[in-house]
Design an enzyme around this catalytic site. Structure first.
Site, PDB file in Angstrom:
ATOM      1  N   GLY A  89     -86.178   7.417-153.150  1.00  0.00           N
ATOM      2  CA  GLY A  89     -87.519   6.993-152.730  1.00  0.00           C
ATOM      3  C   GLY A  89     -87.644   7.024-151.220  1.00  0.00           C
ATOM      4  CB  CYS A 119     -80.703  -8.288-146.692  1.00  0.00           C
ATOM      5  SG  CYS A 119     -81.000 -10.058-146.807  1.00  0.00           S
ATOM      6  CD  GLU A 157     -76.992 -17.005-152.298  1.00  0.00           C
ATOM      7  OE1 GLU A 157     -76.437 -18.102-152.258  1.00  0.00           O
ATOM      8  OE2 GLU A 157     -77.053 -16.317-153.338  1.00  0.00           O
ATOM      9  N   GLY A 191     -85.443  -1.133-147.220  1.00  0.00           N
ATOM     10  CA  GLY A 191     -86.068  -1.948-146.170  1.00  0.00           C
ATOM     11  C   GLY A 191     -85.736  -3.394-146.451  1.00  0.00           C
TER      12      GLY A 191
HETATM   13  P1  NAD Z   1     -86.068 -16.981-143.386  1.00  0.00           P
HETATM   14  O1  NAD Z   1     -86.589 -16.515-142.095  1.00  0.00           O
HETATM   15  O2  NAD Z   1     -86.915 -16.860-144.608  1.00  0.00           O
HETATM   16  O3  NAD Z   1     -85.645 -18.515-143.276  1.00  0.00           O
HETATM   17  C1  NAD Z   1     -85.011 -19.070-142.178  1.00  0.00           C
HETATM   18  C2  NAD Z   1     -85.588 -20.462-141.957  1.00  0.00           C
HETATM   19  O4  NAD Z   1     -84.809 -21.150-140.971  1.00  0.00           O
HETATM   20  C3  NAD Z   1     -87.020 -20.461-141.439  1.00  0.00           C
HETATM   21  O5  NAD Z   1     -87.843 -21.232-142.307  1.00  0.00           O
HETATM   22  C4  NAD Z   1     -86.927 -21.088-140.059  1.00  0.00           C
HETATM   23  O6  NAD Z   1     -88.069 -21.857-139.710  1.00  0.00           O
HETATM   24  C5  NAD Z   1     -85.686 -21.966-140.215  1.00  0.00           C
HETATM   25  N1  NAD Z   1     -85.037 -22.323-138.945  1.00  0.00           N
HETATM   26  C6  NAD Z   1     -84.774 -21.541-137.876  1.00  0.00           C
HETATM   27  N2  NAD Z   1     -84.186 -22.277-136.894  1.00  0.00           N
HETATM   28  C7  NAD Z   1     -84.061 -23.535-137.379  1.00  0.00           C
HETATM   29  C8  NAD Z   1     -83.550 -24.740-136.838  1.00  0.00           C
HETATM   30  N3  NAD Z   1     -83.030 -24.801-135.603  1.00  0.00           N
HETATM   31  N4  NAD Z   1     -83.594 -25.856-137.594  1.00  0.00           N
HETATM   32  C9  NAD Z   1     -84.118 -25.825-138.838  1.00  0.00           C
HETATM   33  N5  NAD Z   1     -84.622 -24.697-139.393  1.00  0.00           N
HETATM   34  C10 NAD Z   1     -84.609 -23.579-138.678  1.00  0.00           C
HETATM   35  O7  NAD Z   1     -84.697 -16.223-143.621  1.00  0.00           O
HETATM   36  P2  NAD Z   1     -83.954 -15.927-145.007  1.00  0.00           P
HETATM   37  O8  NAD Z   1     -84.493 -14.698-145.616  1.00  0.00           O
HETATM   38  O9  NAD Z   1     -83.900 -17.171-145.809  1.00  0.00           O
HETATM   39  O10 NAD Z   1     -82.501 -15.570-144.460  1.00  0.00           O
HETATM   40  C11 NAD Z   1     -81.648 -16.571-143.945  1.00  0.00           C
HETATM   41  C12 NAD Z   1     -80.250 -15.983-143.804  1.00  0.00           C
HETATM   42  O11 NAD Z   1     -79.735 -15.633-145.100  1.00  0.00           O
HETATM   43  C13 NAD Z   1     -80.163 -14.705-142.975  1.00  0.00           C
HETATM   44  O12 NAD Z   1     -78.961 -14.689-142.283  1.00  0.00           O
HETATM   45  C14 NAD Z   1     -80.189 -13.604-144.030  1.00  0.00           C
HETATM   46  O13 NAD Z   1     -79.561 -12.436-143.571  1.00  0.00           O
HETATM   47  C15 NAD Z   1     -79.384 -14.248-145.126  1.00  0.00           C
HETATM   48  N6  NAD Z   1     -79.675 -13.719-146.462  1.00  0.00           N
HETATM   49  C16 NAD Z   1     -80.952 -13.434-146.804  1.00  0.00           C
HETATM   50  C17 NAD Z   1     -81.230 -12.978-148.092  1.00  0.00           C
HETATM   51  C18 NAD Z   1     -82.633 -12.635-148.497  1.00  0.00           C
HETATM   52  O14 NAD Z   1     -82.801 -11.966-149.523  1.00  0.00           O
HETATM   53  N7  NAD Z   1     -83.652 -13.058-147.767  1.00  0.00           N
HETATM   54  C19 NAD Z   1     -80.180 -12.806-149.006  1.00  0.00           C
HETATM   55  C20 NAD Z   1     -78.888 -13.138-148.614  1.00  0.00           C
HETATM   56  C21 NAD Z   1     -78.633 -13.587-147.334  1.00  0.00           C
END
Ligand code: NAD
Length: 436
Positions: free
Chosen positions: A256, A263, A154, A260
Site C-alpha cells: 500500500g 510508532c 508496550e 505511518g
Molecule cells: P500520547 O501523546 O498519546 O500520550 C502521551 C501523554 O503524556 C499525553 O497525554 C501528554 O499530555 C502526557 N504528558 C507529557 N508530559 C507529561 C508530564 N510531564 N506529566 C504528565 N503527563 C505528561 O502518546 P502515546 O501514543 O500514548 O505514546 C506514549 C509512548 O508509548 C511513546 O513512547 C510511544 O512510542 C509508546 N508507544 C505507543 C504506542 C501507540 O500505539 N500509540 C504503542 C506502543 C508504545
C-alpha cells in the site's frame, strides 16, 4: 491476586489503556496527565482519544473505585508501589527520540518517592534510557527512598489496544533486581501470557527491534509490489503465497502507501540513530525508510498520471487516520498526501469516520482548498478522483454505483488495495491500486 496501588503518568493512547486495563484486572490505579483539559474530560466521563472498548472499561473502573485521575504527579504518587512512565517520546529533527518528557517526569517521581517503588518505562525509549532515568532519580531523590527502574515496553496496537493489553503475545520485563521482578510478576499475574524477563537494555532493544522488523516486512512487500506493477503480477496473490509459509506469516504483508502512525516511523528513525551512535550503520533500516517514502511518492504519481494536472481538480479523500479504528493522525500517510495535493492546487473533499476533528485541527490551506464532509458520498460529489487512504472496513461496503454517479470523473486510486479491481472495472471506474 495481589492488588497493587499503581500510578500511570501520561493519559495518551498507551497510558490510558494501561491504567484502565490494570484497574480492570483488580489494581487501584491513578492516571496522571499534565494536560488539564484531558484530566477534566476524563473526570467528566469523556475520553480524550478514540479507542474501541476503552470507554466502557474506564466507566466501569471509575464507578467501582479502582480508577481515578489527577493532574499532578505528587497526588498520583500517594502510597503507590508501581509508577509507569507513559509519556510521549517524539522524534527530533535528527531522528533521535526526544526524551525531555521522560526526564521531566523522572525528576518529579524522584521528588515524590517515599517508600520502595518500581518505576516502569512504558514509553518506547532508546537502549540505555533506563540507566539515565535511574541516574536522574538518584540525583533528585532527597528522601533516599529505595527504588528500581524496570523496562516494560508496550506492544499494543491502536484500534485493538484494550484486547492487546489484556491478551498480549508476551510481556517483556527488563529488570536489575529480583524484588522488582516479583513486583512486576504480581502486577501481571491475572493476565495469561508468557512473561519474558531480561536485563534492562535487552528489554529496551526488543521494542525497537520488533517495530523495525515489522516496518521491514511492510517495506519488503511494498518493494515486491513495485515489481508486480512492472510485470503485471498481483501483489495480493504473491503476498498470500508467501504468507502461507509459517516461517514468513501473513501479517504485515499488505502492500500500500506505506507505514505511518506514531510508532513505526519514529521507532525506525530512533533505531537508526542509536545504531549509528554505537558505531553500526544499519543500512537495511535506512533502505526500509527510503522504500516507505518512495511508496507514498508512487501513490501520488498514480494520481498525477490519472489526472495529469492537479491544479483546480477536486480529489475526494477517504480515510485520514493512519489506520482503521483509531482517531490518531500523527504521521498518517493521508496527512502528507493531502498536503502534497493541496500544494499542487487540488481541492480536497475529505472524510474519515472518527479522525475528522483531529484532522481539522492540523490541515488547512487557502480558502476552499479543503472541505471536511459528513459522509463518504458527500466527499465523492463532484470529484475528479477518489483517493482511498485508510482501510476502514466500512469503505468496502459503500455503494460505489452511487459514488460513480456523483463523481465528475470516475477514477479511484486505492492506496490500501482494499477494493476488488474486477468489481470496480465492472462499474466502469478507472481503477488504480498498488502492485496489482
Ligand atoms: P500520547 O501523546 O498519546 O500520550 C502521551 C501523554 O503524556 C499525553 O497525554 C501528554 O499530555 C502526557 N504528558 C507529557 N508530559 C507529561 C508530564 N510531564 N506529566 C504528565 N503527563 C505528561 O502518546 P502515546 O501514543 O500514548 O505514546 C506514549 C509512548 O508509548 C511513546 O513512547 C510511544 O512510542 C509508546 N508507544 C505507543 C504506542 C501507540 O500505539 N500509540 C504503542 C506502543 C508504545
Amino acid at each position: 491476586m495481589i492488588s497493587k496501588n499503581v500510578c500511570v503518568i501520561g493519559c495518551g493512547y498507551v497510558g490510558l489503556v494501561t491504567g484502565a486495563c490494570l484497574a480492570e484486572i483488580g489494581h487501584r490505579v491513578i492516571c496522571v496527565d499534565n494536560d488539564p483539559q484531558k484530566i477534566a474530560m476524563l473526570r467528566e466521563g469523556r475520553l480524550p482519544i478514540y479507542e474501541p472498548g476503552l470507554d466502557l472499561l474506564v466507566e466501569r473502573n471509575v464507578k467501582d473505585g479502582r480508577l481515578s485521575f489527577a493532574s499532578d504527579i505528587a497526588t498520583g504518587m500517594q502510597d503507590v508501589e508501581v509508577v509507569f512512565i507513559a509519556v510521549g517520546t517524539p522524534p527530533r529533527d535528527d531522528g533521535s527520540a526526544d526524551l525531555s518528557f521522560v526526564e521531566m517526569v523522572a525528576r518529579e517521581i524522584a521528588q515524590n518517592l517515599k517508600t520502595y517503588t518500581v518505576i516502569a518505562e512504558k514509553s518506547t525509549v532508546p537502549v540505555e534510557t533506563g540507566e539515565q532515568v535511574e541516574r536522574a532519580i538518584n540525583r533528585y531523590n532527597r528522601s533516599m527512598a529505595p527504588f528500581d527502574v524496570v523496562s516494560n515496553p508496550e506492544f499494543l496496537r491502536e484500534g485493538t489496544a484494550v484486547h492487546d493489553f489484556l491478551h498480549p503475545d508476551r510481556i517483556v520485563v527488563g529488570v536489575k533486581s529480583a524484588r522488582a521482578e516479583q513486583v512486576m510478576r504480581d502486577l501481571y499475574a491475572p493476565i495469561e501470557a508468557r512473561i519474558l524477563v531480561t536485563d534492562l537494555r535487552s528489554a529496551e532493544l526488543i521494542k525497537h527491534a520488533a517495530n523495525s522488523f515489522l516496518a521491514t516486512k511492510i517495506s519488503f512487500i511494498n518493494a515486491v509490489s513495485q515489481i508486480c506493477d512492472r510485470v503485471g503480477a498481483d501483489i495480493t496473490l504473491v503476498a498470500e503465497g508467501m504468507g502461507l509459509d509459517p516461517r514468513i506469516g501473513r501479517s504485515f504483508l499488505q502492500a500500500g502507501i506505506g507505514f505511518g502512525g506514531f510508532c513505526l516511523p519514529k521507532d525506525v528513525e530512533a533505531f537508526l540513530y542509536i545504531s549509528r551512535k554505537v558505531g553500526y550503520e544499519f543500512d537495511l533500516l535506512r533502505v526500509v525508510k527510503e522504500i516507505n517514502e518512495a511508496q507514498r511518492a508512487c501513490f501520488l504519481k498514480k494520481i498525477e498520471e490519472a489526472l495529469w494536472i492537479l491544479k483546480d481538480k477536486t480529489i475526494a479523500v477517504l480515510g485520514i487516520a493512519f489506520k482503521p479504528n483509531t482517531d490518531d493522525i500523527r504521521f498518517a500517510p493521508a496527512i502528507d498526501v493531502i498536503r502534497h495535493l493541496q500544494k499542487q492546487g487540488a481541492r480536497i473533499r475529505a472524510y474519515d469516520p472518527v479522525a475528522m476533528s483531529r484532522a481539522q485541527g492540523c490541515l488547512e490551506g487557502p480558502e476552499g482548498s479543503i472541505c471536511f464532509c459528513p459522509d463518504p458520498y458527500e466527499a465523492a460529489e463532484g470529484a475528479d478522483c477518489l483517493a482511498l487512504l485508510t482501510e476502514w472496513p466500512q469503505f468496502r461496503e459503500l455503494d460505489f454505483g452511487r459514488i460513480k454517479k456523483s463523481m465528475t470523473h470516475p477514477i479511484i486510486v486505492d492506496g490500501r488495495n482494499m477494493l476488488d479491481p474486477k468489481a470496480m472495472l465492472e462499474l466502469d471506474f478507472e481503477y488504480h491500486s498498488m502492485g496489482r
